[in-house]
Design a protein around this motif. Structure first.
Motif, mmCIF file in Angstrom:
data_model
loop_
_atom_site.group_PDB
_atom_site.id
_atom_site.type_symbol
_atom_site.label_atom_id
_atom_site.label_comp_id
_atom_site.label_asym_id
_atom_site.label_seq_id
_atom_site.Cartn_x
_atom_site.Cartn_y
_atom_site.Cartn_z
ATOM 1 N N TYR A 273 -79.024 -2.373 -2.345
ATOM 2 C CA TYR A 273 -79.677 -3.594 -2.827
ATOM 3 C C TYR A 273 -79.225 -4.034 -4.214
ATOM 4 O O TYR A 273 -79.809 -4.938 -4.787
ATOM 5 C CB TYR A 273 -81.212 -3.404 -2.806
ATOM 6 N N LEU A 274 -78.186 -3.391 -4.740
ATOM 7 C CA LEU A 274 -77.723 -3.763 -6.080
ATOM 8 C C LEU A 274 -76.935 -5.065 -6.016
ATOM 9 O O LEU A 274 -76.098 -5.240 -5.126
ATOM 10 C CB LEU A 274 -76.812 -2.663 -6.655
ATOM 11 N N ASP A 275 -77.175 -5.958 -6.978
ATOM 12 C CA ASP A 275 -76.374 -7.188 -6.999
ATOM 13 C C ASP A 275 -75.027 -6.895 -7.679
ATOM 14 O O ASP A 275 -74.797 -5.792 -8.188
ATOM 15 C CB ASP A 275 -77.145 -8.344 -7.671
ATOM 16 N N GLU A 276 -74.165 -7.885 -7.701
ATOM 17 C CA GLU A 276 -72.794 -7.667 -8.151
ATOM 18 C C GLU A 276 -72.723 -7.161 -9.612
ATOM 19 O O GLU A 276 -72.057 -6.162 -9.881
ATOM 20 C CB GLU A 276 -71.993 -8.961 -7.956
ATOM 21 N N PRO A 277 -73.441 -7.832 -10.555
ATOM 22 C CA PRO A 277 -73.365 -7.328 -11.947
ATOM 23 C C PRO A 277 -73.856 -5.872 -12.073
ATOM 24 O O PRO A 277 -73.270 -5.082 -12.814
ATOM 25 C CB PRO A 277 -74.274 -8.278 -12.727
ATOM 26 N N CYS A 278 -74.908 -5.506 -11.361
ATOM 27 C CA CYS A 278 -75.432 -4.132 -11.458
ATOM 28 C C CYS A 278 -74.454 -3.132 -10.845
ATOM 29 O O CYS A 278 -74.227 -2.047 -11.386
ATOM 30 C CB CYS A 278 -76.786 -4.013 -10.762
ATOM 31 N N ARG A 279 -73.879 -3.531 -9.716
ATOM 32 C CA ARG A 279 -72.899 -2.657 -9.060
ATOM 33 C C ARG A 279 -71.712 -2.418 -9.998
ATOM 34 O O ARG A 279 -71.231 -1.309 -10.165
ATOM 35 C CB ARG A 279 -72.427 -3.345 -7.773
ATOM 36 N N LYS A 280 -71.261 -3.502 -10.633
ATOM 37 C CA LYS A 280 -70.099 -3.439 -11.525
ATOM 38 C C LYS A 280 -70.410 -2.540 -12.737
ATOM 39 O O LYS A 280 -69.605 -1.704 -13.135
ATOM 40 C CB LYS A 280 -69.775 -4.864 -12.001
ATOM 41 N N HIS A 281 -71.617 -2.752 -13.309
ATOM 42 C CA HIS A 281 -72.035 -1.960 -14.470
ATOM 43 C C HIS A 281 -72.016 -0.475 -14.109
ATOM 44 O O HIS A 281 -71.500 0.363 -14.857
ATOM 45 C CB HIS A 281 -73.444 -2.398 -14.890
ATOM 46 N N PHE A 282 -72.538 -0.171 -12.946
ATOM 47 C CA PHE A 282 -72.626 1.230 -12.504
ATOM 48 C C PHE A 282 -71.223 1.814 -12.291
ATOM 49 O O PHE A 282 -70.961 2.964 -12.658
ATOM 50 C CB PHE A 282 -73.462 1.307 -11.219
ATOM 51 N N GLU A 283 -70.326 0.994 -11.738
ATOM 52 C CA GLU A 283 -68.939 1.464 -11.542
ATOM 53 C C GLU A 283 -68.281 1.770 -12.883
ATOM 54 O O GLU A 283 -67.569 2.759 -13.032
ATOM 55 C CB GLU A 283 -68.125 0.389 -10.820
ATOM 56 N N GLN A 284 -68.552 0.894 -13.853
ATOM 57 C CA GLN A 284 -67.957 1.106 -15.195
ATOM 58 C C GLN A 284 -68.449 2.417 -15.802
ATOM 59 O O GLN A 284 -67.679 3.153 -16.406
ATOM 60 C CB GLN A 284 -68.317 -0.053 -16.120
ATOM 61 N N VAL A 285 -69.762 2.686 -15.642
ATOM 62 C CA VAL A 285 -70.310 3.944 -16.181
ATOM 63 C C VAL A 285 -69.556 5.120 -15.552
ATOM 64 O O VAL A 285 -69.103 6.040 -16.242
ATOM 65 C CB VAL A 285 -71.828 4.069 -15.883
ATOM 66 N N GLN A 286 -69.390 5.065 -14.239
ATOM 67 C CA GLN A 286 -68.729 6.169 -13.531
ATOM 68 C C GLN A 286 -67.269 6.321 -13.969
ATOM 69 O O GLN A 286 -66.779 7.434 -14.160
ATOM 70 C CB GLN A 286 -68.804 5.938 -12.021
ATOM 71 N N GLU A 287 -66.594 5.173 -14.127
ATOM 72 C CA GLU A 287 -65.187 5.232 -14.560
ATOM 73 C C GLU A 287 -65.067 5.890 -15.933
ATOM 74 O O GLU A 287 -64.212 6.749 -16.156
ATOM 75 C CB GLU A 287 -64.605 3.823 -14.668
ATOM 76 N N LEU A 288 -65.954 5.491 -16.847
ATOM 77 C CA LEU A 288 -65.903 6.049 -18.206
ATOM 78 C C LEU A 288 -66.181 7.553 -18.176
ATOM 79 O O LEU A 288 -65.519 8.327 -18.875
ATOM 80 C CB LEU A 288 -66.919 5.336 -19.112
ATOM 81 N N LEU A 289 -67.156 7.946 -17.382
ATOM 82 C CA LEU A 289 -67.484 9.384 -17.314
ATOM 83 C C LEU A 289 -66.300 10.177 -16.784
ATOM 84 O O LEU A 289 -65.982 11.255 -17.292
ATOM 85 C CB LEU A 289 -68.707 9.612 -16.421
ATOM 86 N N SER A 290 -65.632 9.623 -15.770
ATOM 87 C CA SER A 290 -64.471 10.323 -15.205
ATOM 88 C C SER A 290 -63.380 10.426 -16.268
ATOM 89 O O SER A 290 -62.748 11.477 -16.419
ATOM 90 C CB SER A 290 -63.940 9.591 -13.977
ATOM 91 N N ALA A 291 -63.179 9.324 -17.024
ATOM 92 C CA ALA A 291 -62.147 9.349 -18.070
ATOM 93 C C ALA A 291 -62.482 10.381 -19.146
ATOM 94 O O ALA A 291 -61.586 10.989 -19.733
ATOM 95 C CB ALA A 291 -62.027 7.962 -18.695
ATOM 96 N N LEU A 292 -63.779 10.588 -19.392
ATOM 97 C CA LEU A 292 -64.198 11.549 -20.427
ATOM 98 C C LEU A 292 -64.273 12.976 -19.883
ATOM 99 O O LEU A 292 -64.543 13.920 -20.631
ATOM 100 C CB LEU A 292 -65.580 11.154 -20.965
ATOM 101 N N GLY A 293 -64.106 13.123 -18.583
ATOM 102 C CA GLY A 293 -64.172 14.457 -17.967
ATOM 103 C C GLY A 293 -65.588 15.003 -17.864
ATOM 104 O O GLY A 293 -65.790 16.215 -17.894
ATOM 105 N N VAL A 294 -66.574 14.112 -17.753
ATOM 106 C CA VAL A 294 -67.966 14.571 -17.580
ATOM 107 C C VAL A 294 -68.283 14.564 -16.082
ATOM 108 O O VAL A 294 -68.310 13.501 -15.460
ATOM 109 C CB VAL A 294 -68.962 13.646 -18.322
#
Ligand code: AMP
Length: 464
Positions: A273-294
């Protein structure tokens, strides 16, 4: 005399005065009696932190403060009690915290014309921080990075890792959107800080569970879907869930009743049920965490037990903690400031259960405390005075000094000094005072030397 049973109060009576409260406390007294003397114990669900365990807490708090400094957070201290409305409006009326667990009382008026207030011991600290943000116009400072350490109060069923007075170490990043408060970079920074903190404390087996619970528009659509799915199930669920299904369906996920779980498992998931901006925000969080190795695991059942959360929600769990395995939790609360009458102020925060952090640390308390550098042993009548002066001089130079008593025999002083783990014992006898040179014995090596007063500080200073 034995403790009696509580007297029931019926009907709407005036609030009890102090004398009545005291009498009722006497009747309800749950402690024991020693030879007719009342023994008062700590209230159920509260506890004393004694040395040497308190040293472990100080160690943890010291590490945490250093880490917050490195991330440029500053400390905030808010009151331990607030107006009840603050928690009802932010945490939510339908939550277990507000509905069942708060310590709330009607504060008596002291003057005519003064209004009685409903007050509550804080069950969490985010609401208080956001209240302070609004009250002191903290948006004028741009992005606020605040942390707190302190007690919180919830009337939960006490068990290992769950107390009625417990301690939280928390932080909030809050400010106007123009200061970057809404950015996924803030979420990633917070989560990376937490992983660094646990690593730094040597807590290894942690898991980060991550979810996005969307914005209010997503939530409205999701709540509709939940209501629809719950309607045919409601009769099978516990009384709490039947009420939640109508009033606040998301809270069904807080249910702990085992029989309800198979039904709850079938409910729709917020991720759909996430709209596009929320989905995108969540993807960005995940991308950053992966880049930081968390490392993290997605869990779209994680909704957190407080209503104010939006978008990112997370929990860190630890295997060794047993039933109460959540070591910390947090998330975004982009609409909380507005809910409390303030301006738009997106934010994200977390609260670590300090009691559980200390449990997970599994650090032996013994030895965590500092030991004295020297034990001063006054020897003979009238030597207390000189020993006290000498101790004052040494302490002012950063030496940890423990002071004995002239009534002790030398043997007893040695025993105490050894038990305390002092590195040295310093004899302060009449001869020493007159000559200005003191017998100093190293309790580890057994070596004894005579040292002039002026040379004592460099000799006793701890080796760092
Ligand atoms: P919450 O404010 O419910 O998100 O809780 C954040 C963290 O505080 C949890 O993950 C626990 O570690 C800790 N906590 C919450 N309630 C208690 C309690 N009654 N006793 C001890 N720790 C608690």
């Amino acid at each position: 005399m034995k403790a009696g049973r509580a007297q029931g109060r019926e009907g709407a009576e005036p609030a009890p005065g102090p004398a009545e409260v005291l009498a009722s406390a006497r009747n309800n007294f749950s402690g024991g009696w020693v030879e007719d003397t009342l023994v008062i114990k700590a209230v159920r669900g509260t506890r004393d932190l004694l040395p040497p365990e308190s040293a472990v807490w100080n160690f943890v708090e010291g590490e945490v403060r250093d880490l917050f400094r490195a991330y440029n957070f500053q400390e905030i201290r808010t009151p331990i009690f607030e107006e009840t409305q603050l928690f009802a409006r932010s945490v939510g009326e339908e939550t277990d915290i507000v509905g069942k667990e708060m310590y709330t009382w009607e504060d008596r008026t002291r003057r005519e014309g003064e209004l009685a207030q409903s007050l509550t011991l804080r069950p969490e600290n985010t609401a208080g921080v956001v209240r302070a943000y609004i009250e002191h116009k903290l948006w004028e400072r741009g992005l606020n990075k605040l942390y707190y350490i302190g007690p919180q109060f919830r009337r939960e069923r006490p068990q290992k890792g769950r107390y009625r007075q417990f301690y939280q170490i928390g932080a909030e990043v809050i400010g106007p959107a123009s200061a970057g408060s809404e950015s996924a970079a803030r979420d990633a920074e917070i989560l990376e800080l937490l992983s660094s903190l646990l690593d730094r404390l040597g807590i290894k087996a942690w898991n980060l569970e991550l979810n996005s619970i969307g914005c209010p528009a997503d939530r409205a659509r999701y709540n509709d879907a939940l209501r629809e799915a719950l309607a045919p199930l409601a009769a099978k669920l516990c009384a709490d869930c039947q009420r939640r299904a109508i009033r606040n369906p998301l809270r069904v996920f807080d249910c702990k009743v085992p029989q309800d779980q198979p039904w709850i498992e079938q409910l729709p998931r917020i991720s759909q049920y996430l709209d596009e901006p929320c989905r995108k925000h969540f993807e960005q969080v995940q991308e950053l965490l992966s880049a930081l190795g968390v490392p993290f695991a997605l869990n779209d059942r994680l909704v957190r037990g407080l209503d104010y959360y939006t978008r990112t929600a997370f929990e860190f769990t630890h295997g060794a903690l047993g039933a109460q395995n959540a070591i910390l939790g947090g998330g975004r609360y982009d609409g909380l400031s507005e809910l409390l009458g303030g301006p738009k102020a997106p934010g994200i925060g977390f609260a670590i259960g300090e009691d559980r952090l200390v449990l997970a640390l599994n650090r032996p308390a013994a030895g965590a405390e500092g030991k004295p550098d020297v034990y001063l042993a006054p020897l003979g009548a009238g030597t207390d005075r000189e020993a006290a002066r000498l101790a004052r001089e040494l302490r002012s130079q950063g030496i940890v000094a423990e002071l004995g008593d002239e009534s002790f025999r030398l043997k007893k002083s040695f025993e105490i000094a050894t038990k305390l783990g002092a590195r040295y014992i310093l004899i302060v006898g009449e001869n020493e005072v007159q000559s200005g040179a003191f017998a100093l014995k190293n309790l580890e090596s057994g070596e004894q030397v005579t040292v002039p007063r002026s040379e004592l500080p460099p000799r006793l200073r701890p080796i760092s």
